[in-house]
Design a protein around this motif. Sequence first.
Motif, PDB file in Angstrom:
ATOM      1  N   ASP A 276       0.818  -1.225   0.000  1.00 47.23           N
ATOM      2  CA  ASP A 276       0.000   0.000   0.000  1.00 47.23           C
ATOM      3  C   ASP A 276       0.845   1.266   0.000  1.00 47.23           C
ATOM      4  O   ASP A 276       0.454   2.300   0.547  1.00 47.23           O
ATOM      5  CB  ASP A 276      -0.956   0.038   1.200  1.00 47.23           C
ATOM      6  CG  ASP A 276      -2.113  -0.928   1.023  1.00 47.23           C
ATOM      7  OD1 ASP A 276      -2.496  -1.183  -0.141  1.00 47.23           O
ATOM      8  OD2 ASP A 276      -2.617  -1.441   2.032  1.00 47.23           O
ATOM      9  N   LEU A 277       2.003   1.179  -0.619  1.00 49.44           N
ATOM     10  CA  LEU A 277       2.857   2.348  -0.806  1.00 49.44           C
ATOM     11  C   LEU A 277       2.685   2.863  -2.232  1.00 49.44           C
ATOM     12  O   LEU A 277       2.099   2.180  -3.079  1.00 49.44           O
ATOM     13  CB  LEU A 277       4.316   2.004  -0.509  1.00 49.44           C
ATOM     14  CG  LEU A 277       4.573   1.585   0.946  1.00 49.44           C
ATOM     15  CD1 LEU A 277       5.970   0.999   1.098  1.00 49.44           C
ATOM     16  CD2 LEU A 277       4.384   2.762   1.894  1.00 49.44           C
ATOM     17  N   GLU A 278       3.179   4.071  -2.508  1.00 50.50           N
ATOM     18  CA  GLU A 278       2.911   4.735  -3.784  1.00 50.50           C
ATOM     19  C   GLU A 278       4.203   4.994  -4.563  1.00 50.50           C
ATOM     20  O   GLU A 278       4.763   6.088  -4.501  1.00 50.50           O
ATOM     21  CB  GLU A 278       2.174   6.054  -3.549  1.00 50.50           C
ATOM     22  CG  GLU A 278       1.727   6.746  -4.831  1.00 50.50           C
ATOM     23  CD  GLU A 278       1.018   8.062  -4.568  1.00 50.50           C
ATOM     24  OE1 GLU A 278       0.922   8.859  -5.514  1.00 50.50           O
ATOM     25  OE2 GLU A 278       0.579   8.290  -3.429  1.00 50.50           O
ATOM     26  N   PRO A 279       4.704   3.992  -5.309  1.00 53.70           N
ATOM     27  CA  PRO A 279       5.918   4.207  -6.098  1.00 53.70           C
ATOM     28  C   PRO A 279       5.625   4.979  -7.389  1.00 53.70           C
ATOM     29  O   PRO A 279       4.583   4.788  -8.019  1.00 53.70           O
ATOM     30  CB  PRO A 279       6.382   2.794  -6.424  1.00 53.70           C
ATOM     31  CG  PRO A 279       5.112   2.000  -6.464  1.00 53.70           C
ATOM     32  CD  PRO A 279       4.204   2.609  -5.436  1.00 53.70           C
ATOM     33  N   VAL A 280       6.537   5.881  -7.743  1.00 56.61           N
ATOM     34  CA  VAL A 280       6.498   6.564  -9.041  1.00 56.61           C
ATOM     35  C   VAL A 280       7.855   6.295  -9.676  1.00 56.61           C
ATOM     36  O   VAL A 280       8.879   6.789  -9.200  1.00 56.61           O
ATOM     37  CB  VAL A 280       6.261   8.079  -8.883  1.00 56.61           C
ATOM     38  CG1 VAL A 280       6.140   8.739 -10.253  1.00 56.61           C
ATOM     39  CG2 VAL A 280       5.026   8.350  -8.032  1.00 56.61           C
ATOM     40  N   CYS A 281       7.878   5.483 -10.729  1.00 57.34           N
ATOM     41  CA  CYS A 281       9.142   4.956 -11.257  1.00 57.34           C
ATOM     42  C   CYS A 281       9.629   5.742 -12.473  1.00 57.34           C
ATOM     43  O   CYS A 281       8.831   6.193 -13.304  1.00 57.34           O
ATOM     44  CB  CYS A 281       8.985   3.476 -11.619  1.00 57.34           C
ATOM     45  SG  CYS A 281       8.579   2.446 -10.179  1.00 57.34           S
ATOM     46  N   PHE A 282      10.960   5.870 -12.570  1.00 60.43           N
ATOM     47  CA  PHE A 282      11.593   6.604 -13.660  1.00 60.43           C
ATOM     48  C   PHE A 282      12.794   5.814 -14.177  1.00 60.43           C
ATOM     49  O   PHE A 282      13.498   5.160 -13.396  1.00 60.43           O
ATOM     50  CB  PHE A 282      12.070   7.975 -13.196  1.00 60.43           C
ATOM     51  CG  PHE A 282      10.990   8.820 -12.588  1.00 60.43           C
ATOM     52  CD1 PHE A 282      10.204   9.643 -13.387  1.00 60.43           C
ATOM     53  CD2 PHE A 282      10.747   8.790 -11.216  1.00 60.43           C
ATOM     54  CE1 PHE A 282       9.196  10.424 -12.824  1.00 60.43           C
ATOM     55  CE2 PHE A 282       9.751   9.551 -10.656  1.00 60.43           C
ATOM     56  CZ  PHE A 282       8.968  10.378 -11.456  1.00 60.43           C
ATOM     57  N   ALA A 283      13.041   5.934 -15.488  1.00 57.95           N
ATOM     58  CA  ALA A 283      14.185   5.256 -16.085  1.00 57.95           C
ATOM     59  C   ALA A 283      15.432   6.127 -16.081  1.00 57.95           C
ATOM     60  O   ALA A 283      16.528   5.652 -16.369  1.00 57.95           O
ATOM     61  CB  ALA A 283      13.857   4.843 -17.525  1.00 57.95           C
ATOM     62  N   ASP A 284      15.292   7.401 -15.764  1.00 62.79           N
ATOM     63  CA  ASP A 284      16.457   8.292 -15.760  1.00 62.79           C
ATOM     64  C   ASP A 284      16.324   9.304 -14.632  1.00 62.79           C
ATOM     65  O   ASP A 284      15.218   9.593 -14.148  1.00 62.79           O
ATOM     66  CB  ASP A 284      16.593   9.019 -17.101  1.00 62.79           C
ATOM     67  CG  ASP A 284      15.403   9.921 -17.384  1.00 62.79           C
ATOM     68  OD1 ASP A 284      15.490  11.127 -17.069  1.00 62.79           O
ATOM     69  OD2 ASP A 284      14.381   9.423 -17.907  1.00 62.79           O
ATOM     70  N   ALA A 285      17.462   9.861 -14.222  1.00 64.44           N
ATOM     71  CA  ALA A 285      17.503  10.752 -13.060  1.00 64.44           C
ATOM     72  C   ALA A 285      16.826  12.085 -13.324  1.00 64.44           C
ATOM     73  O   ALA A 285      16.150  12.639 -12.450  1.00 64.44           O
ATOM     74  CB  ALA A 285      18.956  10.972 -12.640  1.00 64.44           C
ATOM     75  N   ALA A 286      17.006  12.631 -14.519  1.00 67.51           N
ATOM     76  CA  ALA A 286      16.460  13.961 -14.821  1.00 67.51           C
ATOM     77  C   ALA A 286      14.945  13.998 -14.669  1.00 67.51           C
ATOM     78  O   ALA A 286      14.381  14.976 -14.171  1.00 67.51           O
ATOM     79  CB  ALA A 286      16.872  14.391 -16.228  1.00 67.51           C
ATOM     80  N   SER A 287      14.276  12.932 -15.087  1.00 66.50           N
ATOM     81  CA  SER A 287      12.813  12.893 -14.983  1.00 66.50           C
ATOM     82  C   SER A 287      12.369  12.907 -13.522  1.00 66.50           C
ATOM     83  O   SER A 287      11.380  13.553 -13.170  1.00 66.50           O
ATOM     84  CB  SER A 287      12.271  11.645 -15.677  1.00 66.50           C
ATOM     85  OG  SER A 287      12.581  11.660 -17.053  1.00 66.50           O
ATOM     86  N   ALA A 288      13.097  12.210 -12.665  1.00 63.82           N
ATOM     87  CA  ALA A 288      12.751  12.186 -11.241  1.00 63.82           C
ATOM     88  C   ALA A 288      13.028  13.538 -10.592  1.00 63.82           C
ATOM     89  O   ALA A 288      12.247  14.023  -9.768  1.00 63.82           O
ATOM     90  CB  ALA A 288      13.533  11.089 -10.533  1.00 63.82           C
TER      91      ALA A 288
END
Length: 447
Positions: free
Chosen positions: A27-39
């Motif tokens: 019940d956690l909320e991950p937001v995943c990115f393939a590169d650092a700039a997007s995060a």
Amino acid sequence: MTSEPILFVDDEDHLRLAARQTLQLEDLEPVCFADAASALAHVARDFPGILVTDIRMPGMDGLELMRRTLEIDPEFPVILVTGHGDVELAVQSMRDGAYDFLEKPYEPSRLVSTVRRALDKRRLTLENRALRRQVGARDVIESRITGRSEPMVRLRQQIRAIAATEADVLIQGATGTGKEVAARALHRASARSGKPFVHINCAALPADLIESELFGHEAGAFPGATRARFGKFEYARGGTVFLDEIESMTQPVQAKLLHAIQNRTVTRLGSNDPVELDVRFIAASKRDLEAAAARGEFRADLLYRLNVVTIRIPDLEERREDIPRLFTQLVTEAAARYKLPVPEIPGAVLTSVAARRWPGNVRELRNAADRFALGLDLDLGPAPAGAAGTTLAERMAEHEKSLIAAALTPHGGSLKDTYESLGLSRKALYEKMLKHGLSREDFGDGA
């Protein structure tokens, strides 16, 4: 799910998928990115979540992402994910501000427990910041907006509530009531307090230069413009623009101001490129702008943009019980400004000050305090006729209230000293204070 996002960065698809599934199952909320700039684009000082990032990635790596994140917020929890050969590097990174690190391959339970601890830390950090802001805002407002009368208590409550928002504000009040003081208190109590407060006296700007002053210009935009120049709106980026005496603006400038407020952009003279504005607008006027708009003297659409929230500053006449204490404070400030000892203020002077009308409001009272601090005669003369009340009884009650307040002030709220100086019994003084809503705690700790 929680509303506390976990920014998860890894350039390997299968690791991002595994992390997403593991965290969502808890019940956690991950937001995943393939590169650092997007995060990094999601990181902000009051972002409610945390960052989990791999170290080894093409382009911006995890260490650079951590460095940039901590520049935005040094207390942002960053969890680094390392390979076998990076453990020493991760340990060093913890000394540089990382919250924790996970070594690949990590157990799903380890990821979950580390993330939960980091989220708890982030939650506590943001709660503490919010409490500090509330206390700080209260201190700032109390120190700048003084007075114990009901109108001033309401004014402080209103400013405190508005300061926590991004709403544009219109401040209305007679000359000398302290509209700029209220605007500065609002700015200092807001999240923009660390950025510029730009005071623009609209009445004092030359008509032929007002657009250049507000919006800026490019080189060659007009004769004498030898180089590009920021306008005051651009200079205030991140802060507050205070438009004093806004009623003096011409209609064409009002139209351009309306465009700037609506779109939060300005276009410099001689340019076609809009510049984004991150500012809060506070406008002030001594005139009734609604009446001016009805007469066609002020743009109604601009008024509706400005008065999202309207604050009215009361005249001194509406808070006469504040006058003795306010005069005492202004005398103290004047003495400090002129590097003089603070003079003792006789009760008779406070009584005269409290009884007199002050059509110039706080500005006029401040001038009198300056003269007193300098040892000059006040020449207050008899109190002008025509008090706040409309009947004789109301006028007498208001006068009695101001006299009692004037007597309480030099005695620090001491009832014994006050009723003796007024020639009253303790019971009579208590009843009159109760009748007029006066409290000795507002004047000191005297018994």
